[in-house]
Enzyme design. Structure first.
Site, PDB file in Angstrom:
ATOM      1  CG  ASN A  98      -2.414   0.395   0.874  1.00  0.00           C
ATOM      2  OD1 ASN A  98      -2.719   0.671  -0.192  1.00  0.00           O
ATOM      3  ND2 ASN A  98      -3.079   0.999   1.901  1.00  0.00           N
ATOM      4  CG  ASP A 131       1.602  -5.537   8.409  1.00  0.00           C
ATOM      5  OD1 ASP A 131       0.776  -5.369   9.280  1.00  0.00           O
ATOM      6  OD2 ASP A 131       2.093  -4.455   7.912  1.00  0.00           O
ATOM      7  CG  ASP A 177     -12.415  -2.436  10.393  1.00  0.00           C
ATOM      8  OD1 ASP A 177     -12.615  -1.612  10.307  1.00  0.00           O
ATOM      9  OD2 ASP A 177     -11.541  -2.765  11.532  1.00  0.00           O
TER      10      ASP A 177
END
Length: 919
Positions: free
Chosen positions: A697, A745, A833
């Site tokens: 990203n 991550d 989310d």
């Protein structure tokens, strides 16, 4: 001289005396030396002999000078310590020697076992090679049998426009046109992809009469549609836009008819043509009434029964938002269910039924039969009585305060401006729509406009008149979003409206909102819906929805990934059957050419279900891997049953009704190379893992010298166009499985936990299944929603930092969900989310599923993420309230359901012992 001479001559006498003295002194020195030698040599010998002779006496205790024994020497203190050390070392040496001999014997035995294992491995390799050969031969035989049982079919012959169409059967009348006698299927093979050619209206005289906004919106929509082709020779459908026209320059019906018949590909009768007449206002002109359209289909908002051909023509909604997207923030919320007015109606009837019938007969002499009874007077009387009773707040007005809008005969004209009508509908639970008194008027633009405005602001339409044909009525179940009541039941309307429960009202309002957003709201939705209806009628599969092309970042691989004992060691937990096959993709969508009528009818109407919304929205895609998700799997043999009906054991089957399946890990990262490498290494040896897609990203590429771990499956590093959390949910073409494990991550999950979550997701494929649970709460003092991350038995969200979901929702999130939500995520760099949980709960009307008792999943010692910022929770509060405004209601649902394996050893804090878990 004399003495000296005697001495030299050897004489004696007085001269020899010195010589004697010297000689005597020499003798004394010699004797002295000899004596000393005797003393030094013989005296020690004599003393030694003497001493030894004394020690030989019988009384041993009287020895004085003899050697002593070891025990006697050990009586000395420091000598005793040395003796003990010597004895201990001797014992240890003896023990070590014994162990060495034992180890040597064990080594010999292990060497024998190793040799035996090597022989077994060689035998197993030979057996495996034989099995592979057998499998290869079996697959080859299977393909041969399939080829024999499924002969190849040649593609249909394409009929080009310049060929003779004289053999095409003619119907008795153009008004009796249906698809079987007025549509040329040979131009639309199943494999054609449904190419559509659109005429340029500016090339014809009537093009200058079109409404500029409608023409501009139509052209903008055409440019982005996936079915449009510029090659007219291969087109299946030809489209021409003829309205809405401006009255001052409107052509005569005969002129318009002549221009239509001169279209380049009209071919004498216009078959496979679609004439679109869009309406932006309620005062629509039905100028196609006296125009002979031949075999061309007509799509417009106003039809008479002699003009409308069921199953052939299409009733479309008005195009209100021509060049502007609807503002979701101006749309009122769907709750509270009850509003100020139970129902409302404003309108004025301009002409009577008798005059309208006379006018219609002047247009068309084919109208037969007597005029139907006019119920309008009874409707007015009944509704006024309800208003005067004051049992409920209702608002009915049968005369306009200002000049009413122009309308067709016997139609109730709209009153006031659009903004004023919307304000009234926002206060109304129900919106009455009285159909025209002329039953020969199938649908009018005025009724369609009232329906559009009611759905837009959440007023449930109540349509008085069952003869009306609502927009897209042949593919939409209008009884799920509106009440269609015959006019003779006007006296029972009040009772019927009061008897509907709040749950049913909310369901109808939500379904109406879905229909409005999907099929009515924009020019794109209207045009795509019209094409989807025609394509579905002629049974051509939709073009697969596009996937996001992954721009892969080259990277070096080869670093052997170690196995984290905390990840791989599952203790006494069993993950189930071990995956030994290489990565394989999920089966593609295999039902493109076998859609049934039941599927077509079902899929257009259900907003709540994930099986219906997306494949048949105006975007009209077919997902490339949706066979199992859309309910297929019939045709697979039962995989859970064992011999004698005992069923498969946990260790022998993965569960669910899909025999073989893997999942893809999608990991979003931003310039945290060390954390990323550690997370990737933890995936080494994870069963059923297909591949890992790392969404990079950051605009800054990874370090060139960075060595990526080899975890046994491909690692694809995808470069993004911008830094956006929405990139997490893009449907990347590298994702070849239906199951996606979205993971941060810095997430720290054991293999057994991941495997258990995967097993649970296979049993609930339409839901989010994950680990960290959260919930929303209502803030009473501030009258707003709050995001809460406290530990609780109840939850309504599962964070996608560690959760499974279907790739289907990636398409919905990226291409269907309102753009305003994605813009909010980019603005705050947060809440993606929450947005995914809102979407899935809105589609399924089900809460997510939390697995295991894990409350956190961050790796210890990792650098702090964005969620540790002080503004993180304030932004999430704002996101929830904004999403509620966009959806119009709170779609999240509470649940106390949690799935744990019976093999998990759950450790709960003392204050969580009241929470129930379901096994």
């Amino acid at each position: 001289m004399t003495g000296y001479t005697m001495l030299r001559n050897g004489g004696v006498g007085n001269g020899g005396q010195p010589w004697m003295l010297r000689w005597s002194s020499r003798i004394r020195l010699t004797w002295l030396s000899f004596t000393l030698f005797i003393i030094l040599v013989f005296f020690p010998l004599i003393a030694h002999y003497y001493l030894t002779t004394i020690d030989d006496a019988d009384d041993a205790g009287k020895r004085i000078f003899g050697p002593r024994t070891g025990n006697e020497l050990c009586e000395v203190k420091h000598v005793q310590d040395l003796c003990r050390i010597r004895e201990s070392v001797s014992e240890e040496l003896l023990q070590l020697e014994a162990k060495r001999q034992e180890l040597n014997s064990e080594i010999a035995k292990l060497n024998l076992k190793i040799e035996a294992c090597k022989k077994s491995i060689e035998n197993a390799k030979q057996d495996l090679l034989q099995l592979k050969n057998v499998i290869s031969q079996t697959e080859h035989s299977y393909k041969e049998l399939m080829a024999q049982n499924q002969p190849k079919l040649s593609l249909p012959i394409r009929l080009l426009p310049d060929k003779d169409d004289s053999n095409f059967p003619l119907p008795k009348s153009h008004r009796s046109c249906r698809l079987h006698n007025c549509f040329d299927y040979s131009r639309c093979p199943l494999t054609s992809g449904f190419p559509v050619y659109v005429y340029n209206s500016d090339q014809f005289d009537f093009g200058s009469s079109l409404d500029p906004l409608i023409k501009q919106a139509f052209e903008s929509t055409v440019r982005t549609n996936v079915y449009i082709t510029e090659n007219a020779n291969i087109a299946c459908l030809y489209i021409i836009l003829v309205g809405e026209m401006q009255e001052p320059v409107m052509p005569k019906p005969t002129e318009l008819e002549q221009q239509l018949h001169t279209l380049p590909f009209w071919r004498t009768d216009g078959h496979n043509h679609l004439i679109i007449n869009l309406s932006r206002k309620s005062e629509t002109q039905n100028f196609l009434y006296n125009v002979s359209t031949g075999r061309a289909m007509v799509a417009q908002s106003t039809f008479y029964d002699v003009q409308y051909r069921p199953g052939f023509d299409i009733v479309v909604s008005p195009l209100v938002h021509a060049m502007s997207e609807p503002n979701f923030l101006e749309i009122p919320p769907q709750v509270p269910v009850k509003r100020k007015y139970l129902f409302s109606f404003q309108g004025e009837k301009v002409e009577s039924l008798r005059s309208s019938l006379q006018e219609v007969r002047s247009f068309e002499e084919e109208i037969e039969g007597n005029a139907p009874a006019d119920y309008d007077d009874r409707i007015i009387t009944t509704l006024k009585a309800v208003q005067d009773s004051k049992l409920d707040f209702v608002l009915v007005e049968f005369t306009c305060k200002n000049q009413p809008k122009a309308s067709l005969p016997t139609e109730w004209a709209l009153c006031g401006e659009r903004e004023d009508r919307l304000e009234l509908l926002k206060l109304s639970t129900f919106a009455l729509i009285i159909t025209p008194g002329d039953t020969h008027l199938v649908i009018s633009a005025g009724c369609a406009m009232r329906l559009f405005e009611a759905l837009e602001v959440g007023a449930i339409p109540v349509i008085l008149g069952e003869q009306v044909q609502l927009p897209y009525h042949d593919v939409i179940r209008w009884n799920e979003a509106a009440l269609i009541i015959p006019k003779p039941r006007i006296t029972e309307v009040h009772f019927l409206l009061r008897s509907i429960s709040d749950n049913d009202l909310l369901a109808m309002r939500r379904q109406g909102r879905f229909l409005w957003e999907t099929y009515f709201s924009t020019s794109d939705s209207i045009f795509s819906t019209v094409l989807a209806i025609i394509r579905t009628r002629i049974q051509i599969p939709a073009v697969p929805i596009r996937e996001e092309a992954a721009v892969e970042i080259p990277h070096r691989s080869g670093k052997a990934a170690g196995t984290d004992p905390n990840m791989a060691d599952n203790g006494d937990l069993d993950l189930g059957p071990v995956e030994t096959e290489p990565p394989y993709s999920s089966p593609k969508y295999l039902r493109n050419f076998t859609l049934t009528a039941m599927d077509i009818y079902r899929n257009w109407n259900s907003a709540p279900g994930p099986f219906h919304l997306f494949p048949h929205t105006p975007f009209d895609p077919v997902l490339p891997s949706e066979a199992k998700f859309l309910g297929s799997g019939t045709g697979f043999r039962p995989i859970g049953g064992g011999a004698g009906g005992s069923g498969k054991e946990f260790q022998a089957a993965l569960g669910g009704n899909v025999p073989r399946e893997q999942f893809t890990v999608v990991m979003l990262t931003y310039e945290r190379e060390e954390v990323l490498m550690n997370s990737l290494e933890r995936l080494n040896g994870l069963p059923y893992l297909n591949k890992v897609v790392v969404v990079w990203n950051s605009p800054k590429l990874p370090s060139e010298d960075l060595l990526w771990p080899d975890i046994g499956v491909p690692i694809v590093v995808v470069r993004t166009e911008k830094n956006s959390l929405n990139n997490r949910f893009l449907p990347w073409d590298e994702i070849e499985t239906e199951a996606i494990l979205s993971i941060d991550d810095d997430a720290h999950l054991r293999h057994d936990e991941i495997m258990f979550g995967f097993r649970v997701w296979r049993e609930a494929r339409d839901r989010i299944v994950g680990f960290p649970g959260r919930y929303h709460a209502w803030d009473i003092p501030h009258q707003s929603w709050l995001y809460n991350s406290n530990y609780s038995c109840e939850l309504s969200m599962v964070l996608t930092g560690a959760a499974f979901f279907h790739k289907y929702y990636a398409y919905l999130y990226s291409y269907v969900m309102p753009q305003a939500i994605r813009d909010m995520v980019d603005e705050y760099i947060n809440c993606e989310d929450i947005a995914m949980n809102f979407l899935v709960s809105h589609i399924t009307r089900k809460p997510p599923i939390k697995v295991t008792s894990r409350w956190t999943f961050r790796c210890p010692g990792c650098p702090q993420a964005l969620s540790h910022d002080d503004s993180h929770f304030h932004e999430r509060h704002k996101c929830i309230n904004f999403f509620v405004r966009v959806y119009g209601y709170m779609p999240l649902l509470y649940t106390q359901f949690r799935v744990d394996s019976v093999l998990f050893k759950t450790r709960l804090p003392h204050d969580k012992t009241k929470c129930f878990k379901f096994i």
